[in-house]
Design a protein around this motif. Sequence first.
Motif, PDB file in Angstrom:
ATOM      1  N   ASN A  10      -4.203  -6.537  -5.359  1.00  0.00           N
ATOM      2  CA  ASN A  10      -3.058  -7.441  -5.272  1.00  0.00           C
ATOM      3  C   ASN A  10      -2.008  -7.049  -6.294  1.00  0.00           C
ATOM      4  OD1 ASN A  10      -4.485  -8.965  -3.391  1.00  0.00           O
ATOM      5  ND2 ASN A  10      -5.279 -10.370  -4.939  1.00  0.00           N
ATOM      6  N   TYR A  11      -0.741  -7.132  -5.906  1.00  0.00           N
ATOM      7  CA  TYR A  11       0.377  -7.065  -6.834  1.00  0.00           C
ATOM      8  C   TYR A  11       1.049  -8.439  -6.780  1.00  0.00           C
ATOM      9  CZ  TYR A  11      -0.131  -1.979  -6.958  1.00  0.00           C
ATOM     10  OH  TYR A  11      -0.614  -0.703  -7.123  1.00  0.00           O
ATOM     11  N   GLY A  12       0.678  -9.300  -7.702  1.00  0.00           N
ATOM     12  CA  GLY A  12       1.152 -10.666  -7.630  1.00  0.00           C
ATOM     13  C   GLY A  12       0.589 -11.341  -6.391  1.00  0.00           C
ATOM     14  N   MET A  13       1.470 -11.864  -5.568  1.00  0.00           N
ATOM     15  CA  MET A  13       1.061 -12.524  -4.325  1.00  0.00           C
ATOM     16  C   MET A  13       0.923 -11.542  -3.168  1.00  0.00           C
ATOM     17  SD  MET A  13       0.667 -15.650  -5.204  1.00  0.00           S
ATOM     18  CE  MET A  13       0.572 -16.487  -3.628  1.00  0.00           C
ATOM     19  N   ASN A  14       1.264 -10.290  -3.404  1.00  0.00           N
ATOM     20  CA  ASN A  14       1.229  -9.282  -2.343  1.00  0.00           C
ATOM     21  C   ASN A  14      -0.120  -8.569  -2.328  1.00  0.00           C
ATOM     22  OD1 ASN A  14       1.982  -7.496  -0.321  1.00  0.00           O
ATOM     23  ND2 ASN A  14       2.934  -6.060  -1.753  1.00  0.00           N
ATOM     24  N   MET A  15      -0.895  -8.738  -1.256  1.00  0.00           N
ATOM     25  CA  MET A  15      -2.187  -8.072  -1.118  1.00  0.00           C
ATOM     26  C   MET A  15      -1.975  -6.736  -0.403  1.00  0.00           C
ATOM     27  SD  MET A  15      -5.755  -9.349   0.659  1.00  0.00           S
ATOM     28  CE  MET A  15      -6.049 -10.644  -0.549  1.00  0.00           C
ATOM     29  N   VAL A  16      -2.113  -5.630  -1.143  1.00  0.00           N
ATOM     30  CA  VAL A  16      -1.861  -4.299  -0.584  1.00  0.00           C
ATOM     31  C   VAL A  16      -3.110  -3.757   0.102  1.00  0.00           C
ATOM     32  CG1 VAL A  16      -1.180  -1.929  -1.141  1.00  0.00           C
ATOM     33  CG2 VAL A  16      -0.104  -3.846  -2.328  1.00  0.00           C
ATOM     34  N   LEU A  17      -4.262  -3.916  -0.536  1.00  0.00           N
ATOM     35  CA  LEU A  17      -5.539  -3.496   0.056  1.00  0.00           C
ATOM     36  C   LEU A  17      -6.384  -4.739   0.312  1.00  0.00           C
ATOM     37  CD1 LEU A  17      -6.318  -0.381  -2.196  1.00  0.00           C
ATOM     38  CD2 LEU A  17      -5.261  -0.405   0.078  1.00  0.00           C
ATOM     39  N   ARG A  18      -7.006  -4.788   1.498  1.00  0.00           N
ATOM     40  CA  ARG A  18      -7.659  -6.012   1.954  1.00  0.00           C
ATOM     41  C   ARG A  18      -9.134  -5.801   2.280  1.00  0.00           C
ATOM     42  NH1 ARG A  18      -3.540  -9.583   3.886  1.00  0.00           N
ATOM     43  NH2 ARG A  18      -1.480  -8.622   3.675  1.00  0.00           N
ATOM     44  N   GLY A  19      -9.846  -5.160   1.372  1.00  0.00           N
ATOM     45  CA  GLY A  19     -11.276  -4.953   1.602  1.00  0.00           C
ATOM     46  C   GLY A  19     -11.580  -3.604   2.218  1.00  0.00           C
ATOM     47  N   VAL A  20     -11.181  -2.525   1.558  1.00  0.00           N
ATOM     48  CA  VAL A  20     -11.363  -1.167   2.071  1.00  0.00           C
ATOM     49  C   VAL A  20     -12.786  -0.683   1.800  1.00  0.00           C
ATOM     50  CG1 VAL A  20     -10.676   1.250   1.822  1.00  0.00           C
ATOM     51  CG2 VAL A  20      -8.934  -0.553   1.845  1.00  0.00           C
TER      52      VAL A  20
END
Length: 245
Positions: A10-20
């Motif tokens: 996560n970057y703040g509220m932004n989830m970039v990777l979601r369980g890779v």
Amino acid sequence: MIWLSGIVKNYGMNMVLRGVNLHVQPGEFVTLVGPNGAGKSTLMKIVATLLKPTAGEVKIGGWALPQHGDKVRRYIGLVSHQTMLYGDLTAAENLHFFARLYQLPDSEKRVAQALKQVGLAARQRDPVRTFSRGMVQRLTIARATLHEPDVLLLDEPYTGLDQDASHLLDDLLRREVAHGRTILLITHDLVHGLNLCDRLAILHRGTIACELNSQAITSAEFLALYAEYTGHKEVISAQGNKTYG
């Protein structure tokens, strides 16, 4: 050799990777592809010990990250958007600097061989600030492979390379594979990535959408499958050529 389980970033509220989840076996060549913003470079930075995941487990060669990052870095070679080179030093001086960092024996021989492999032996005494973008990229590759790492991480290494330099890098990667190196490559050139690797993984919206054996699929089938998973019907290669439309 590379073991990723449930990686979230996560970057703040932004989830970039979601369980890779991604496992790369020793000596395997895996190409990671996906549209811009899919999280490819973020994932590569986590594998390279440059970023800590928000959640999940990372192991390189059995060593858990980030706890054993200092041990793992000796066995990793990284080519990324940052060259890690010094513009005021010559090509040879840059490589000698990294040879000292890694405490490499026979550094003169290793540096000379590395420069020859990337076609820069004739420019070894020139400051890097005088080099073209393609020449800097070649030297970056020499820097990344100088210590003969077990794991080679390549984030868009063909960017800025002309055709001759691209062929040179292809040959170098084939030699690395022949020597048992484990390679993880990120590229926008889908067909090229397919032709180089053992296995492909498509990263889309922060998760691995699909994994494929490169020998079990044709280029046309792969491009169609990529478009199906990502919704991208037109892909531009790193060299600026349209590979699918």
